[in-house]
Design a protein around this motif. Structure first.
Motif, PDB file in Angstrom:
ATOM      1  N   ARG A  98       0.828  -1.202   0.000  1.00 39.21           N
ATOM      2  CA  ARG A  98       0.000   0.000   0.000  1.00 39.21           C
ATOM      3  C   ARG A  98       0.864   1.256   0.000  1.00 39.21           C
ATOM      4  N   ASP A  99       0.285   2.348  -0.475  1.00 33.01           N
ATOM      5  CA  ASP A  99       0.993   3.628  -0.482  1.00 33.01           C
ATOM      6  C   ASP A  99       0.888   4.250   0.908  1.00 33.01           C
ATOM      7  N   GLU A 100       1.610   3.649   1.848  1.00 32.96           N
ATOM      8  CA  GLU A 100       1.587   4.080   3.242  1.00 32.96           C
ATOM      9  C   GLU A 100       3.006   4.289   3.754  1.00 32.96           C
ATOM     10  N   CYS A 101       3.142   5.271   4.624  1.00 39.68           N
ATOM     11  CA  CYS A 101       4.431   5.530   5.257  1.00 39.68           C
ATOM     12  C   CYS A 101       4.327   5.313   6.760  1.00 39.68           C
ATOM     13  N   LEU A 102       5.417   4.839   7.344  1.00 41.04           N
ATOM     14  CA  LEU A 102       5.489   4.658   8.792  1.00 41.04           C
ATOM     15  C   LEU A 102       6.569   5.585   9.329  1.00 41.04           C
ATOM     16  N   ILE A 103       6.159   6.554  10.147  1.00 38.85           N
ATOM     17  CA  ILE A 103       7.092   7.461  10.802  1.00 38.85           C
ATOM     18  C   ILE A 103       6.427   7.981  12.068  1.00 38.85           C
ATOM     19  N   SER A 104       7.148   7.975  13.166  1.00 40.34           N
ATOM     20  CA  SER A 104       6.627   8.475  14.440  1.00 40.34           C
ATOM     21  C   SER A 104       7.797   8.935  15.285  1.00 40.34           C
ATOM     22  N   SER A 105       7.494   9.593  16.379  1.00 34.64           N
ATOM     23  CA  SER A 105       8.564  10.046  17.274  1.00 34.64           C
ATOM     24  C   SER A 105       9.367   8.857  17.787  1.00 34.64           C
ATOM     25  N   GLN A 106       8.677   7.714  18.048  1.00 36.50           N
ATOM     26  CA  GLN A 106       9.371   6.521  18.537  1.00 36.50           C
ATOM     27  C   GLN A 106      10.337   5.968  17.497  1.00 36.50           C
ATOM     28  N   THR A 107       9.860   5.856  16.256  1.00 31.22           N
ATOM     29  CA  THR A 107      10.723   5.265  15.216  1.00 31.22           C
ATOM     30  C   THR A 107      11.914   6.158  14.921  1.00 31.22           C
ATOM     31  N   VAL A 108      11.686   7.462  14.827  1.00 28.53           N
ATOM     32  CA  VAL A 108      12.786   8.375  14.487  1.00 28.53           C
ATOM     33  C   VAL A 108      13.801   8.444  15.617  1.00 28.53           C
ATOM     34  N   GLU A 109      13.344   8.468  16.865  1.00 29.79           N
ATOM     35  CA  GLU A 109      14.278   8.534  17.977  1.00 29.79           C
ATOM     36  C   GLU A 109      15.119   7.261  18.050  1.00 29.79           C
ATOM     37  N   HIS A 110      14.506   6.110  17.772  1.00 31.55           N
ATOM     38  CA  HIS A 110      15.249   4.850  17.762  1.00 31.55           C
ATOM     39  C   HIS A 110      16.331   4.881  16.681  1.00 31.55           C
ATOM     40  N   ILE A 111      15.960   5.332  15.490  1.00 27.48           N
ATOM     41  CA  ILE A 111      16.929   5.414  14.388  1.00 27.48           C
ATOM     42  C   ILE A 111      18.023   6.417  14.719  1.00 27.48           C
ATOM     43  N   ALA A 112      17.635   7.569  15.291  1.00 29.61           N
ATOM     44  CA  ALA A 112      18.614   8.607  15.620  1.00 29.61           C
ATOM     45  C   ALA A 112      19.652   8.083  16.603  1.00 29.61           C
ATOM     46  N   LYS A 113      19.226   7.301  17.581  1.00 26.65           N
ATOM     47  CA  LYS A 113      20.186   6.742  18.547  1.00 26.65           C
ATOM     48  C   LYS A 113      21.142   5.764  17.881  1.00 26.65           C
ATOM     49  N   LEU A 114      20.619   4.945  16.967  1.00 27.37           N
ATOM     50  CA  LEU A 114      21.486   4.025  16.223  1.00 27.37           C
ATOM     51  C   LEU A 114      22.502   4.793  15.383  1.00 27.37           C
ATOM     52  N   VAL A 115      22.019   5.841  14.706  1.00 26.34           N
ATOM     53  CA  VAL A 115      22.889   6.656  13.852  1.00 26.34           C
ATOM     54  C   VAL A 115      23.936   7.370  14.694  1.00 26.34           C
ATOM     55  N   GLU A 116      23.524   7.860  15.859  1.00 27.68           N
ATOM     56  CA  GLU A 116      24.449   8.564  16.743  1.00 27.68           C
ATOM     57  C   GLU A 116      25.617   7.664  17.132  1.00 27.68           C
ATOM     58  N   GLN A 117      25.332   6.371  17.346  1.00 26.41           N
ATOM     59  CA  GLN A 117      26.362   5.425  17.779  1.00 26.41           C
ATOM     60  C   GLN A 117      27.171   4.862  16.606  1.00 26.41           C
ATOM     61  N   HIS A 118      26.487   4.596  15.492  1.00 27.75           N
ATOM     62  CA  HIS A 118      27.137   3.827  14.428  1.00 27.75           C
ATOM     63  C   HIS A 118      27.187   4.541  13.072  1.00 27.75           C
ATOM     64  N   GLY A 119      26.558   5.700  12.971  1.00 26.72           N
ATOM     65  CA  GLY A 119      26.516   6.390  11.687  1.00 26.72           C
ATOM     66  C   GLY A 119      25.329   5.940  10.850  1.00 26.72           C
ATOM     67  N   SER A 120      25.040   6.694   9.790  1.00 26.18           N
ATOM     68  CA  SER A 120      23.829   6.436   9.002  1.00 26.18           C
ATOM     69  C   SER A 120      23.928   5.198   8.119  1.00 26.18           C
ATOM     70  N   ASP A 121      25.081   4.554   8.058  1.00 19.50           N
ATOM     71  CA  ASP A 121      25.196   3.291   7.308  1.00 19.50           C
ATOM     72  C   ASP A 121      24.226   2.231   7.826  1.00 19.50           C
ATOM     73  N   VAL A 122      23.821   2.370   9.101  1.00 20.70           N
ATOM     74  CA  VAL A 122      22.936   1.345   9.683  1.00 20.70           C
ATOM     75  C   VAL A 122      21.651   1.198   8.874  1.00 20.70           C
ATOM     76  N   TRP A 123      21.223   2.258   8.222  1.00 22.45           N
ATOM     77  CA  TRP A 123      19.983   2.212   7.437  1.00 22.45           C
ATOM     78  C   TRP A 123      20.057   1.147   6.340  1.00 22.45           C
ATOM     79  N   TRP A 124      21.284   0.907   5.857  1.00 27.04           N
ATOM     80  CA  TRP A 124      21.477  -0.061   4.769  1.00 27.04           C
ATOM     81  C   TRP A 124      22.069  -1.389   5.249  1.00 27.04           C
ATOM     82  N   THR A 125      22.668  -1.381   6.441  1.00 28.60           N
ATOM     83  CA  THR A 125      23.331  -2.601   6.898  1.00 28.60           C
ATOM     84  C   THR A 125      22.493  -3.422   7.883  1.00 28.60           C
TER      85      THR A 125
END
Length: 1003
Positions: free
Chosen positions: A531-558
């Motif tokens: 479906r043409d739906e997106c998932l984004i919320s304060s919880q999801t972004v904060e979780h991703i931001a913490k991962l990126v803060e520790q490991h860099g934005s490569d985590v999105w692909w790895t």
């Protein structure tokens, strides 16, 4: 009391001539110093063995010039010895009340350092060093823009055919390595240029902490409804296969488009015209477009309700067309025919009409009103393809038209465009085919080539198209009013830059912040598989931001998708096995990347920089993206002052390019090229002087002559500094200084001028007008010092007793002049300033100009009445010197006759006795003897030269105005030449004059 004196005699006319002929001190072009006193020329005197050691000639190891490699080598030594690398940290540790924050706009990490970098970084460093010396704590964190298309394209182009097989992570790894290498090269250059910073603590847009803050700011804007996803037409680069923002476009004024005149048959006549057209011959609507490839995507034809239109009959074919009434004559001429006007009507009468699509049978293109339609170009009727035009999209949204796009990411027609067009590039064979199709159905009236300005991809230099696609946008309309208000509180230098930036902001419809590339920060959104739906919320972004803060934005692909989601969200979505969402593949626009730097770098809760300083291209780039993100997040601008400079060009104003061979490498400028005759080493201070002296608000030209001129300027300054250093040898300011009121009037006068210089220089630095600083300094050390003051004080410096109060008075002035002068140019020429401090003959701790503060002057130096007194005497002096061009002033005696009154009282301040060889007036005129009379002498020598003039004396406020006459009588000296000082003040030939005899005898 302030005297306002204006010369009306010949003396004023001789000022420039008289002063210019004395040259700078110790210059190879300088006439023998005898023009002032003769003492400086003792090396050539037959009596040099007798009196040479009794003359106090300048003593200093400070070199007049640093030829060849000595200049860059000395600079490197100075950087080491004076702690350039520790200066930023030192000043951060000071306990001071004020802070000055200059936010460094990140240079792009994709190439070698160039003169554009030098212009920008040196301007910033001058501002920082000035504010640091004034006592502010400097906040300046250098940074780099590390992501984006230019780096990715450069990496892929170097790999050639191998690039097609690379994974996203392979591209990212190679792009990161490329950016890191570029950063190290640039950083090394910036350090060599003397840029003050903590180079171990910079900011990088590919740093995990930076990226995490950026993601949080993205969500903050999304949560406010300021970021949204939509299917819209955007600028699209087929060569880069990505959407582009306006800031990533450059316009080619010589682009050639194939423009066409196309007919759309009228199928449904408008109701108001039904009776007019009923039963008549068929009528077509005539449109004009410069993009024929968009005709298959046509959904409507737009008209202007306010304009008048006409039905015309073509005399050649008999066909009937609807066109704007104002365009009938010009269109007939363009189409090589004549038109008969059948009738005219208002544009609003076209309402309800519809046309047939010329290429798609049974497809209807309605006639619709639109505010963007004008009669300035074309036919007054506009072909509308919502998938390929911003304004067209607006019409589609208003009238619920389809926005179908049949062009893919590479600018190729898809199968939806039909078999004739499929797989053809829209800007090449696709355009050919569309034109052939229009010809085959007899809808093409004419094709012609149009040369016009057209948008190109800023990196590939290839034309872009407008193409509808799903993208992420910033809702500019919601931010724009607050941004426009915020700009009113910002100071712009130059002031015209405000209008430019405001106009750009006003014209900006929306900001596309998504890109379809690999090297960047991911947009932290998950898309549903079906479906043409997106998932984004304060919880999801904060979780991703913490991962990126520790490991860099490569985590999105790895990392697998289930690890990119917080556990509670994952469980709500059915757990790892039931997850129907995948990470999106779009990355953020690099202007969003760098535009959020204020949130990562600026200090404190206020987070506003005192200054942003970049090239004028950033008015539509970094300045604007910084403003928009800051307004969106906290409703205020991130800067208090914005300073804009021009671009660097070749010496003749041409663009620097390798093909023209006029690219100047800063490293070669500083250290010299392989052929050091053709490319001599200038050192970095020459580069810094060029930056400061240039009119940076226009295009800044650089070439060999500009560099040579800058070097000559610095050498003249060095010459002045050497004279100052040499003549304060043996002087200790703490014990030897003379109180101001006890100093010679001419010395007091120089302190008065010095205070004026200090005030003007300080004000110019405050306004960031570094060119004015240079001009003020040049005028002072050339005109006031070298050509004037130095030429008259040499006798006092060289021939008086070492501790004579008259000599100490002069040294007191020289020491103050040296101190003010060095501090005044220190922000521009830090290496030279520190070099001077290393050669000071008296102790200063620490031996660094930058650790001892800004210019210090005293209010008691300011004596405007004294200024007028000395300058009135200077006019008489210049009358005298102008009457003996090229001759030695010491060979003459001068009698000045002034009628009793104000002017006489003023000149009497310089000579109390009637006749003197040692008065301040005789020193000022440089004659061997001066006589001051209130009436003309009864007897005159036969060879006397008489000069006359008048002064208008205007006391402050204009209460007393008095015009005073004067005469200057010039005769040959009657006394003998002193073998020590070379003035004609000795009673007998070969004998010392009384002054010199006293000095030598008392030695």
């Amino acid at each position: 009391m302030r005297w306002g004196l204006r010369s009306r005699g010949p003396g004023a006319a001789a000022v420039a001539v008289a002063r210019s002929r004395w040259g700078p001190p110790w210059s190879p072009r300088l006439p023998p110093v005898r023009a002032a006193s003769g003492a400086g020329d003792l090396a050539a005197s037959p009596d040099r063995g007798r009196y040479r050691d009794t003359v106090l000639l300048p003593r200093t190891a400070f070199p007049m010039r640093l030829p060849g490699r000595r200049q860059p080598d000395t600079e490197l030594e100075i950087q080491q010895k004076c702690g350039f690398s520790e200066l930023y940290s030192w000043q951060r540790e000071r306990k001071v009340k004020t802070e000055f924050c200059l936010h460094d706009g990140p240079p792009y990490a994709n190439g070698d350092p160039h003169v554009g970098h030098a212009l920008n970084k040196i301007l910033k460093d001058i501002a920082n060093r000035y504010h640091m010396m004034r006592g502010s704590k400097i906040h300046f964190v250098p940074g780099w823009d590390c992501h984006g298309l230019p780096i990715e394209i450069k990496v892929l182009s170097e790999l050639g055919g191998k690039a097609q097989n690379l994974s996203v992570m392979e591209i990212r790894e190679k792009a990161r390595s490329f950016a890191q290498a570029a950063i190290e090269k640039q950083k090394s250059a910036f350090i060599r240029w003397g840029i003050m910073a903590d180079w171990n603590n910079c900011y990088y847009t590919f740093d995990g902490k930076y990226e995490a803050k950026q993601l949080r700011l993205f969500y903050q804007m999304y949560d406010k409804g300021l970021v949204y996803r939509s299917y819209k037409p955007v600028f699209w680069s087929p060569s880069s296969r990505t959407a582009l923002a306006e800031a990533e476009l450059e316009y080619n004024p010589e682009h050639a488009s194939r423009s066409v005149y196309v007919t759309f048959p009228l199928r449904t006549p408008p109701l108001k015209l039904a009776s007019l057209l009923d039963g008549a011959a068929p009528v077509s609507v005539l449109v004009w477009t410069t993009q024929p490839w968009t005709v298959p995507a046509n959904q409507a034809v737009c008209y202007s309700p306010q304009s008048r239109y006409a039905v015309v009959k073509c005399s050649t074919s008999g066909d009937r067309y609807i066109v704007a009434a104002d365009k009938v004559t010009s269109l007939a001429s363009t189409l090589d025919t004549t038109f008969e006007v059948i009738s005219t009507f208002s544009g609003i009468d076209l309402e309800g009409g519809a046309c047939g699509h010329p290429l798609i049978p049974d497809k209807v293109s309605p006639l619709l009103p639109a505010t963007h339609v004008t009669v300035a170009q074309g036919t007054g009727l506009v072909h509308t393809a919502p998938a390929h035009g911003m304004e067209d999209y607006g019409v589609a949204a208003q009238h619920s038209l389809p926005v179908d796009c049949s062009v893919d990411e590479g600018g190729i027609f898809t199968a939806a465009a039909g078999p004739e067009l499929e797989s053809k590039a829209v800007l090449e064979e696709g355009t050919d085919e569309v034109i052939k199709m229009l010809q085959s159905v007899k809808s093409l009236l004419k094709e012609e080539t149009l040369i016009h300005s057209y948008p190109y991809d800023w990196r590939t230099k290839q034309p872009v198209i407008i193409r509808a696609s799903k993208q992420w946008f910033v809702k500019i309309s919601d931010i724009k009013p607050a941004a426009q208000e915020a700009l009113k509180t910002v100071k712009f230098i130059p002031a015209t830059a405000l209008n430019t930036m405001a106009d750009m902001l006003e014209r900006r419809p929306y900001w596309c912040i998504s890109r379809q590339r690999a090297w960047g920060v991911p947009i932290p959104v998950f898309h549903h598989r079906a479906r043409d739906e997106c998932l984004i919320s304060s919880q999801t972004v904060e979780h991703i931001a913490k991962l990126v803060e520790q490991h860099g934005s490569d985590v999105w692909w790895t990392l697998p998708p289930e690890q990119l989601l917080p556990k509670e969200v994952l469980s709500q979505l059915g757990g790892p096995d039931g997850l129907e969402y995948l990470p999106g593949q779009d990355i953020l626009d690099i202007w969003f990347d760098s535009g959020t730097s204020w949130s990562c770098v600026l200090p404190g809760a206020e987070q506003r920089a005192d200054l942003y300083l970049e090239g004028r291209d950033q008015l539509g780039g970094w300045f604007q993206s910084s403003l928009l993100t800051s307004i969106a997040a906290r409703k205020k601008a991130p800067f208090r002052t914005v300073m804009v400079h021009g671009f660097t060009l070749g010496e003749k104003g041409e663009k620097m390019s390798k093909s023209l061979g006029n690219v100047l490498d800063p490293d070669v400028i500083i250290s010299g090229g392989q052929d050091q005759i053709a490319e001599p080493p200038y050192g970095v201070d020459v580069l810094r002087w060029w930056v400061a002296a240039s009119n940076i608000f226009t295009e800044v030209t650089l070439g060999p002559s500009a560099l040579s001129a800058a070097r000559d300027d610095i050498n003249k300054l060095r010459n002045t500094l050497r004279f100052l250093l040499g003549n304060v040898a043996g002087f200790t300011p703490e014990t030897d200084s003379v109180p101001v009121d006890s100093m010679y009037l001419i010395d007091q006068y120089m302190l008065h001028l010095l205070q004026g210089l200090a005030s003007k220089v300080t004000d110019a630095y405050k306004q960031y007008d570094f060119g004015k600083v240079v001009r003020l300094l040049q005028a002072f050390y050339t005109r006031e010092l070298s050509n004037f003051y130095f030429s008259i004080i040499k006798d006092r410096l060289y021939c008086e007793k070492e501790d004579d109060p008259k000599r100490r008075s002069c040294q007191t002035a020289l020491a103050q002049i040296l101190d003010v002068l060095v501090r005044a140019f220190a922000p521009i020429l830090p290496h030279l300033a520190e070099e001077v401090f290393q050669h000071l003959p008296y102790g200063t701790e620490p031996k660094s100009v930058f650790r001892t503060g800004w210019i210090s002057t005293s209010s008691i130096w300011k004596k405007p009445g004294l200024e007028e007194a000395v300058e009135s005497a200077c006019a008489m002096r210049d009358s005298f010197l102008g009457s003996i061009p090229g001759r030695n002033a010491a060979e003459y005696e001068v009698t000045i006759v002034i009628e009793p009154g104000l002017l006489f009282e003023i000149i009497e301040m310089l000579q109390a006795e009637e006749t003197s060889s040692a008065s301040q007036l005789s020193e000022l005129t440089m004659a061997s003897q001066c006589t001051l009379l209130a009436q003309e002498p009864r007897q005159r020598p036969a060879d006397v030269t008489e000069l006359a003039g008048t002064f208008l004396i205007d006391l402050e406020g204009g209460d007393i105005r008095e015009e005073c006459s004067y005469k200057v009588l010039v005769t040959r000296a009657t006394k003998e030449k002193c073998p020590r000082c070379w003035r004609h003040t000795a009673e007998l030939a070969g004998a010392l004059c009384p002054r010199c005899a006293g000095v030598v005898g008392g030695a």
